[in-house]
Design an enzyme around this catalytic site. Sequence first.
Site, PDB file in Angstrom:
ATOM      1  N   GLY A  98       0.728  -1.328  -0.038  1.00  0.00           N
ATOM      2  CA  GLY A  98      -0.095   0.119   0.218  1.00  0.00           C
ATOM      3  C   GLY A  98       0.771   1.278   0.084  1.00  0.00           C
ATOM      4  O   GLY A  98       2.094   1.332  -0.033  1.00  0.00           O
TER       5      GLY A  98
ATOM      6  N   ALA B 129      -6.020  -1.984   5.738  1.00  0.00           N
ATOM      7  CA  ALA B 129      -7.249  -1.340   6.318  1.00  0.00           C
ATOM      8  C   ALA B 129      -8.161  -1.359   5.064  1.00  0.00           C
ATOM      9  O   ALA B 129      -7.742  -1.615   3.982  1.00  0.00           O
ATOM     10  CB  ALA B 129      -6.859   0.118   6.511  1.00  0.00           C
TER      11      ALA B 129
ATOM     12  N   TYR C 156     -16.497   3.980   8.845  1.00  0.00           N
ATOM     13  CA  TYR C 156     -14.997   3.728   8.815  1.00  0.00           C
ATOM     14  C   TYR C 156     -14.476   4.146  10.201  1.00  0.00           C
ATOM     15  O   TYR C 156     -13.567   3.398  10.721  1.00  0.00           O
ATOM     16  CB  TYR C 156     -14.363   4.649   7.749  1.00  0.00           C
ATOM     17  CG  TYR C 156     -12.810   4.795   7.763  1.00  0.00           C
ATOM     18  CD1 TYR C 156     -12.070   3.710   7.753  1.00  0.00           C
ATOM     19  CD2 TYR C 156     -12.444   6.030   7.908  1.00  0.00           C
ATOM     20  CE1 TYR C 156     -10.601   3.821   7.770  1.00  0.00           C
ATOM     21  CE2 TYR C 156     -10.875   6.071   7.919  1.00  0.00           C
ATOM     22  CZ  TYR C 156     -10.244   5.202   7.857  1.00  0.00           C
ATOM     23  OH  TYR C 156      -8.620   5.446   8.089  1.00  0.00           O
TER      24      TYR C 156
HETATM   25  N1  LIG Z   1      -4.735   7.277   3.155  1.00  0.00           N
HETATM   26  C1  LIG Z   1      -5.003   8.221   4.107  1.00  0.00           C
HETATM   27  O1  LIG Z   1      -5.175   9.361   3.636  1.00  0.00           O
HETATM   28  C2  LIG Z   1      -5.193   7.872   5.523  1.00  0.00           C
HETATM   29  C3  LIG Z   1      -5.462   8.754   6.422  1.00  0.00           C
HETATM   30  C4  LIG Z   1      -5.572   8.567   7.867  1.00  0.00           C
HETATM   31  C5  LIG Z   1      -5.213   7.262   8.350  1.00  0.00           C
HETATM   32  N2  LIG Z   1      -4.877   6.282   7.291  1.00  0.00           N
HETATM   33  C6  LIG Z   1      -4.355   4.947   7.620  1.00  0.00           C
HETATM   34  O2  LIG Z   1      -3.359   4.636   7.337  1.00  0.00           O
HETATM   35  C7  LIG Z   1      -3.048   3.158   6.794  1.00  0.00           C
HETATM   36  C8  LIG Z   1      -2.510   3.113   5.408  1.00  0.00           C
HETATM   37  O3  LIG Z   1      -3.172   3.932   4.546  1.00  0.00           O
HETATM   38  P1  LIG Z   1      -2.765   3.661   3.006  1.00  0.00           P
HETATM   39  O4  LIG Z   1      -3.135   4.920   2.349  1.00  0.00           O
HETATM   40  O5  LIG Z   1      -1.396   3.158   2.889  1.00  0.00           O
HETATM   41  O6  LIG Z   1      -3.616   2.581   2.497  1.00  0.00           O
HETATM   42  P2  LIG Z   1      -3.598   1.505   1.168  1.00  0.00           P
HETATM   43  O7  LIG Z   1      -2.739   2.219   0.131  1.00  0.00           O
HETATM   44  O8  LIG Z   1      -5.045   1.408   0.689  1.00  0.00           O
HETATM   45  O9  LIG Z   1      -2.920   0.314   1.785  1.00  0.00           O
HETATM   46  C9  LIG Z   1      -3.620  -0.648   2.520  1.00  0.00           C
HETATM   47  C10 LIG Z   1      -2.950  -1.825   2.299  1.00  0.00           C
HETATM   48  O10 LIG Z   1      -3.820  -3.091   3.101  1.00  0.00           O
HETATM   49  C11 LIG Z   1      -3.965  -3.962   2.241  1.00  0.00           C
HETATM   50  N3  LIG Z   1      -4.941  -4.779   2.905  1.00  0.00           N
HETATM   51  C12 LIG Z   1      -6.338  -4.539   2.728  1.00  0.00           C
HETATM   52  N4  LIG Z   1      -7.041  -5.335   3.417  1.00  0.00           N
HETATM   53  C13 LIG Z   1      -6.349  -6.238   4.041  1.00  0.00           C
HETATM   54  C14 LIG Z   1      -6.435  -7.436   4.780  1.00  0.00           C
HETATM   55  N5  LIG Z   1      -7.498  -7.906   4.962  1.00  0.00           N
HETATM   56  N6  LIG Z   1      -5.099  -8.004   5.357  1.00  0.00           N
HETATM   57  C15 LIG Z   1      -3.973  -7.661   4.966  1.00  0.00           C
HETATM   58  N7  LIG Z   1      -3.907  -6.691   3.963  1.00  0.00           N
HETATM   59  C16 LIG Z   1      -5.061  -5.858   3.561  1.00  0.00           C
HETATM   60  C17 LIG Z   1      -4.124  -3.458   0.994  1.00  0.00           C
HETATM   61  O11 LIG Z   1      -3.785  -4.805   0.069  1.00  0.00           O
HETATM   62  P3  LIG Z   1      -4.734  -4.757  -1.190  1.00  0.00           P
HETATM   63  O12 LIG Z   1      -4.753  -3.182  -1.786  1.00  0.00           O
HETATM   64  O13 LIG Z   1      -3.952  -5.795  -2.029  1.00  0.00           O
HETATM   65  O14 LIG Z   1      -6.038  -5.235  -0.668  1.00  0.00           O
HETATM   66  C18 LIG Z   1      -3.117  -2.250   0.916  1.00  0.00           C
HETATM   67  O15 LIG Z   1      -1.825  -2.979   0.557  1.00  0.00           O
HETATM   68  C19 LIG Z   1      -4.383   2.662   6.973  1.00  0.00           C
HETATM   69  O16 LIG Z   1      -4.471   1.809   8.268  1.00  0.00           O
HETATM   70  C20 LIG Z   1      -5.371   3.772   7.100  1.00  0.00           C
HETATM   71  O17 LIG Z   1      -6.644   3.477   7.944  1.00  0.00           O
HETATM   72  C21 LIG Z   1      -4.784   6.594   6.115  1.00  0.00           C
END
Ligand SMILES: NC(=O)c1ccc[n+]([C@@H]2O[C@H](COP(=O)([O-])OP(=O)(O)OC[C@H]3O[C@@H](n4cnc5c(N)ncnc54)[C@H](OP(=O)(O)O)[C@@H]3O)[C@@H](O)[C@H]2O)c1
Length: 290
Positions: free
Chosen positions: A10, A61, A129
């Site tokens: 991710g 997530a 969420y």
């Molecule tokens: N993006 C934001 O602006 C933001 C803001 C606040 C907090 N956060 C938090 O920061 C964290 C990372 O965000 P990000 O932007 O890096 O998200 P991301 O790019 O969507 O990455 C999330 C990763 O989790 C994997 N995943 C999903 N379901 C899963 C499961 N059941 N078991 C194992 N892996 C799984 C996905 O793999 P696949 O794609 O292959 O399913 C993806 O590689 C999250 O916890 C999110 O809640 C994000």
Amino acid sequence: MKVAVVGASGQVGSLLCRVLDEDSAFSCVPLNHAAADVTDLEGLRQLFRELRPSAVCSTAAFHNVEECEKDPDAAFRVNALGARNLALACRDVGASLLWFSTDYVFGGDKADRTRGYTEFDPVGPGNAYARSKLAGEQYIRSIWPEHFIVRTAWLFGASGSRSKGGNFVTTMLRLGKERRHLRVIDDQVGSPTSTRFLALQVLALLRTERFGTVHAVCTGSASWYDLAREIFRLARMDVAVFPVSTEEYGQTVPRPRFSVLENYVLSLEGMNRMPPWQEALERYVREVLG
Ligand SMILES: NC(=O)c1ccc[n+]([C@@H]2O[C@H](COP(=O)([O-])OP(=O)(O)OC[C@H]3O[C@@H](n4cnc5c(N)ncnc54)[C@H](OP(=O)(O)O)[C@@H]3O)[C@@H](O)[C@H]2O)c1
């Protein structure tokens, strides 16, 4: 220190693996979704028993806000029960757990907006969420004390968010090439944050045993409208940006109008190394535009 990264492909996961690889104090084991599914408790337990990591960082997530609202079962399965499973599997092998949470755990109705929410402010999640992520935090706290719950926000970074199909910066740069005018929400204010600096802050935390909940965002605050204008200024793109309200824009799932975070605990500990968002954004836009 052997660090397993769950959700390694991710937006945060890929950069975290990169900075871990660059630091000789750490050895990184990247685990993508297929290798480690947080909804599979026994699978996680077996995997961690084989790997014996000293720490596990999980970015896994289900965080598309609209999808979570439509399918809260999936949100709670991944974000809440997934966090519980990680905590149990980490406890089995004595590995510390670093888990990412969100600014959306706060309700956004803070009276004093001269400073952001600290780790000691009361939470008030307003959508599925946010409720599922808060439940994940609560599971981790009650199961395994050796944790870091890292609340972050409004991320932009190298690969773009997998589940959101990019990030706000890359979306603006793409739309800016296609259109001369854009409408952007100006009544949601938050903490735009670079995954690069977040990852470096995580490494600093992993070197300590200062467990608990920490906020880790770039400093300062902005609305989406402010952020869009700064992106186009940095990219030298001539795009007219018009401010619109959340309602005018048509977003229906409730989001906090004010979710600025203050890195209060990191500052108290003398460990806050997050730069102002403008500085981080400038670096990122330069990277994207080459
Ligand atoms: N993006 C934001 O602006 C933001 C803001 C606040 C907090 N956060 C938090 O920061 C964290 C990372 O965000 P990000 O932007 O890096 O998200 P991301 O790019 O969507 O990455 C999330 C990763 O989790 C994997 N995943 C999903 N379901 C899963 C499961 N059941 N078991 C194992 N892996 C799984 C996905 O793999 P696949 O794609 O292959 O399913 C993806 O590689 C999250 O916890 C999110 O809640 C994000």
